[in-house]
Write a protein that holds these residues in place. Sequence first.
Motif, PDB file in Angstrom:
ATOM      1  N   HIS A 256       0.729  -1.173   0.063  1.00 26.45           N
ATOM      2  CA  HIS A 256      -0.010   0.001   0.037  1.00 26.45           C
ATOM      3  C   HIS A 256       0.908   1.034  -0.061  1.00 26.45           C
ATOM      4  CE1 HIS A 256      -3.741  -2.390   1.743  1.00 26.45           C
ATOM      5  NE2 HIS A 256      -3.401  -2.779   0.253  1.00 26.45           N
ATOM      6  N   ARG A 290      -6.509   7.638  -0.554  1.00 30.17           N
ATOM      7  CA  ARG A 290      -6.713   7.552   1.008  1.00 30.17           C
ATOM      8  C   ARG A 290      -7.878   7.022   1.307  1.00 30.17           C
ATOM      9  NH1 ARG A 290      -3.006  12.889   2.557  1.00 30.17           N
ATOM     10  NH2 ARG A 290      -1.180  11.647   2.614  1.00 30.17           N
ATOM     11  N   ASP A 295      -4.450   2.944   4.629  1.00 30.49           N
ATOM     12  CA  ASP A 295      -3.182   2.988   5.216  1.00 30.49           C
ATOM     13  C   ASP A 295      -2.023   3.203   4.064  1.00 30.49           C
ATOM     14  OD1 ASP A 295      -3.632   0.530   3.776  1.00 30.49           O
ATOM     15  OD2 ASP A 295      -2.534  -0.390   5.388  1.00 30.49           O
ATOM     16  N   ASP A 327       3.551  11.137   2.718  1.00 30.46           N
ATOM     17  CA  ASP A 327       4.311  10.352   3.830  1.00 30.46           C
ATOM     18  C   ASP A 327       5.565  10.522   3.519  1.00 30.46           C
ATOM     19  OD1 ASP A 327       2.123   8.455   5.261  1.00 30.46           O
ATOM     20  OD2 ASP A 327       1.460   8.959   3.083  1.00 30.46           O
ATOM     21  N   LYS A 372       4.475  12.026  11.188  1.00 26.84           N
ATOM     22  CA  LYS A 372       3.908  10.766  10.708  1.00 26.84           C
ATOM     23  C   LYS A 372       4.322   9.413  11.440  1.00 26.84           C
ATOM     24  CE  LYS A 372       1.497  11.667   6.861  1.00 26.84           C
ATOM     25  NZ  LYS A 372       0.185  11.205   6.415  1.00 26.84           N
ATOM     26  N   LYS A 376       3.200   6.235  14.547  1.00 20.22           N
ATOM     27  CA  LYS A 376       3.324   4.773  14.374  1.00 20.22           C
ATOM     28  C   LYS A 376       3.714   4.135  15.637  1.00 20.22           C
ATOM     29  CE  LYS A 376       2.340   4.747   9.870  1.00 20.22           C
ATOM     30  NZ  LYS A 376       0.895   4.185   9.616  1.00 20.22           N
ATOM     31  N   ALA A 379       2.358   0.818  16.895  1.00 20.23           N
ATOM     32  CA  ALA A 379       1.821  -0.160  16.075  1.00 20.23           C
ATOM     33  C   ALA A 379       2.836  -1.370  15.584  1.00 20.23           C
ATOM     34  CB  ALA A 379       1.626   0.840  14.502  1.00 20.23           C
TER      35      ALA A 379
END
Length: 446
Positions: A256, A290, A295, A327, A372, A376, A379
């Motif tokens: 992705h 998006r 993701d 990103d 960003k 995370k 995660a």
Amino acid sequence: MKILFVSLGCDKNLVDSEKMLGLLRADGHTFTDDETEAEAIVINTCCFINDAKEESVNTILEMAEYKKTGPCKVLIVAGCMAQRYKKEILDEIPEVDAVIGTSTYDEIASVIRKVLSGEDHLQCFHDINALPEVSEKRIVTTGGYYAFLKIAEGCDKRCTYCIIPSLRGSYRSVPMEQLVKEAAELAENGVKELILVAQETTVYGKDLYGKKALPELLQKLCAIPGIQWIRIQYCYPEEITDELIQVIKEEDKICHYLDMPIQHANDTILKRMGRRTTKAQLMETVRKLREEIPDIALRTTLISGFPGERDEDHEELMAFVDEMEFDRLGVFAYSAEEDTPAASFPDQIPQEIRESRRDEIMELQQEIAFEKCESKVGAVMEAMVEGKVDGENVYVGRTYMDAPNVDGLIFINSEEELLSGCFVKVKVTGALEYDLIGEVYDESAK
């Protein structure tokens, strides 16, 4: 002969280099990294922007010295600079024995034989729109676990700042069966991640099959055993179809991740660049991607200081970057390339302003990237291990969000040995400006 091979420029050029290496190996040659040992030196050059041009020239001059002082008997210049400046290279650097164009790299072995037989100042150029066919297996130089798959050559877009169409010709797709065969061979040799590249991947197949066939190609590549990740780069936003989005969404092996160069966000500048999108269309494409793939990691590239870019145009681009929160993002200061329309535009921006605007955008993006990365923390992500930090129980890897050489890394703490090329689940424990820190995730501790 013992050959030193130098590959400069982009990953698309690297694929050509790897195919040349395969041809040279099949012709009985061996390879060395030591310039003082090399009996032949091949330089596959780049000249996309001025910095690349300078690097190519300096490398040729440096290697020419070994023709005078070492065992080197053959010096060959290939690639984009050879295509663009063949006469100048031969006239001004007499140590160069041959120049090879972008569409004739498949003749590298025969050119070396001709030079050894006494032929000098060879020019090996055919139709720029030819598509070289190489049956020998290429030598992958990226470490073995990922490889670039070049699915097409050339470009038809003709952006006003870009020299590529005159160096690489018009767009022509590599036949699908040929790509599937090459990908299967790469997988058999241990490649686990395929990175699809071209000047533009999204229009793949239109010239051969009368339609955009990238979704079909992706499905065929997903069926190859051994391939675990497929990454797509260089997607022009106006060519991204709903069908492509659905294939990325539905096929487990496709990361992705989408590399989507947009260059600017001001409509007037976009038009002057020869781009085919407006700011509103770019925003809609990002929104749709998006929404369909929440993701997804989006990478883009921009050009700062394009001719005619006013302060307010730059501020509009800054506001766009701030709102879109890409990103991954890179910025080039505009480089006026001879023989491009933009180089003759009257309202050129001073170099220092081009660079200061580039730096402003990158400072903003650095803040976005850090936020960003921080988001995370906590995660659990899958990562491909690529190596180990010397003297520490820390391994270096990449997540689906990171293409090699251009994006970030994840540093993985692990008491157990992790093999390069393996995939592990990692819990993110910290964030750096562009990179992540994590530890191997213990599923039994849930």
